[in-house]
Design an enzyme around this catalytic site. Sequence first.
Site, mmCIF file in Angstrom:
data_model
loop_
_atom_site.group_PDB
_atom_site.id
_atom_site.type_symbol
_atom_site.label_atom_id
_atom_site.label_comp_id
_atom_site.label_asym_id
_atom_site.label_seq_id
_atom_site.Cartn_x
_atom_site.Cartn_y
_atom_site.Cartn_z
ATOM 1 N N GLU A 1 -2.747 -9.332 -3.219
ATOM 2 C CA GLU A 1 -1.797 -8.302 -3.640
ATOM 3 C C GLU A 1 -0.414 -8.903 -3.521
ATOM 4 O OE1 GLU A 1 -2.169 -4.783 -1.345
ATOM 5 O OE2 GLU A 1 -3.815 -4.024 -2.557
ATOM 6 N N ASP B 1 6.429 2.154 3.287
ATOM 7 C CA ASP B 1 6.183 1.023 4.169
ATOM 8 C C ASP B 1 6.787 1.222 5.536
ATOM 9 O OD1 ASP B 1 6.514 -0.850 1.270
ATOM 10 O OD2 ASP B 1 4.734 -0.932 2.543
#
Lengths: 387, 264
Positions: B49, B60
């Site tokens: 990824e 995040d």
Amino acid sequence: MKNKSYFGNFGGDFIAETLKGPVNELAKAYESIVPSEEFQKTFTDALREYAGRETPLTYARRLTDSLGGAKIYFKREDLLHTGAHKINNAIGQCLLAMKMGKTRIIAETGAGQHGVATATACAWLGLECVVYMGAVDVERQALNVKRMHLLGAKVVPVEGGSKTLKDAINEAMRDWVSNVHDSFYVLGSVLGPYPYPEMVRNFHSCIGKESREQILERESKLPTEVVACVGGGSNAIGIFSGFVDDKDVKLVGVEAGGMGIASMKHASRFNGGSLGIFHGCKTYLLQNEDGQTLDTHSISAGLDYPAIGPEHANLRDIGRAVYTFATDEEAEKAFYEVSRLEGIIPALETAHALAYIIKQAPKYSKEDVLIVNFSGRGDKDVERMDV
Amino acid sequence: MNKLTEFCKELKNKDQKAFVAYFTAGYPNLDDSFEYIKIAMKNGADIIEVGLPFSDPVADGPTIAEAAGVALESGFKMEDLFKKIKDLRNDGYNTPIVLFSYINPLYKWGFKRVAEILKDLKVEAVLVVDCPIEESEIYVPVFKRVGIDTVMLVSPTTVDDRLRSIVEESDGFVYVISQLGVTGARSEISEDLESQIENIKKYTNKPLYAGFGISSPEQAKEVSRYTDGVIIGSAITKIIKSSECHDAAKFKIRDFIRSIKEAI
């Protein structure tokens, strides 16, 4: 679904899957609880008995005379409890949170007024309160940080990113994602995913409703222009909403021109911004060619934000409202001038709208009426200003 | 069937667990990040990824958010990323890649433009973090049209009809977020993960890979017991952050990748 979350081409519900659950839960609760007679009564009572509504519409006699043009009226949100319009929305959302059984409130804040308003509502309602504030703002709005502490809230300085409002929102969202079951995110402006832009506008619509009744009573006619400063856009939408159906009333939003547009140090989304998807909604955004948000600047923390509420983007798009800007310098001048001429120290955010009024009023005759939303008082800014 | 979908299906058919390694492109700088990617590709990562750093990484936690910040500070530009991927492919590194991004950078560039570029670069899939299925028609058809898979996320709070719609639409694999919260290595994996996975299996036979919080070979082994794969990002990022120098990081990453692959 898609339609109700959009204002024309703007708005929507662009959030991470982790937030979809709580946002959907909030949307359902908002749609079923808020319109109810019971909620509306509780809300209106709270605004009146606790926050101090209805706020006056003050004729600014000396300012009007010194400018020699249109009659200027101030809608006095500075007189609301906590000193700014923010508490209308904080009370509305905290009441909704209680109805949903949430016990922990999360908020973001720029200038601190929304943080203070939320901490205030939480103290009044007995809810736990955590406020995220950019580290830069913690410094420049220290008075508000102290107030939040006194009100029992926890203030968390945010060190990431540009350390201002957008970063506080990032951190508040991260907290919410991690605490979905017991926490409610009280977003302070007409931004974010559905239902926030609509919900926040509804909680502030009392400003516009009152203003319209008051001006008709005083002047027996509608104003020529209704003016407000625009950060996220909540105070502006609040007052605009009262007049949006009155086609002859010009609606004017004043953004932060910072050090001037050419300097690239400002927060004027409509001067250099472009369509983007940010903090949950599609709107005008100050961004670079890679879609990274630009660092904005304004002397006022509350206007220092790269995106504008989607409803504003739509009002501009359909030509119903126009948007301009005032620079730091112009806002500062207005800050001093209005303090001296009217005995009201404006918040630096509000001073942007006042700067526009000072330029605009002389262009009109005494037959014209201009209403400016006096969104907040400037005690929080006094320390930083020269005397 | 598109490349990623085929790849993941094959792994599942062979009863092989997939290891997806996430790297923030440009962290700590573009060249180093791609060296780490190459090492991962050579040492057992089945899928990479590639995370596009974004100025406002809401989903995040501190580790990856900080990495994004450092990448942007060091001058990250999307143009440069695309060049790097082109070189990677030219050098014979053909492990499947998923471009992992927030929606705004792709929206700003234009989904069609990005889709064409990814097709050229032989990037097999894209995963958009902050666009739920209700809004996904803004980008999904554009990528599908050029044969690029669109991977979708489900979280512990994704249920019923929405869960069904999302797993139906997800290509390649279904990214199962294992925790309430943001990305970030945790010392404990939620005990609800297994029941979450069992629930999702009622709606699909597609490969289910779990991510968010997995940080050790032991955890990876445990999670791969009941999933088809594991996704690790923050733990790898932490290794990069804590290494004394670039070379040390290379070794540590190599060892970590191998240890995970072995464990599952």
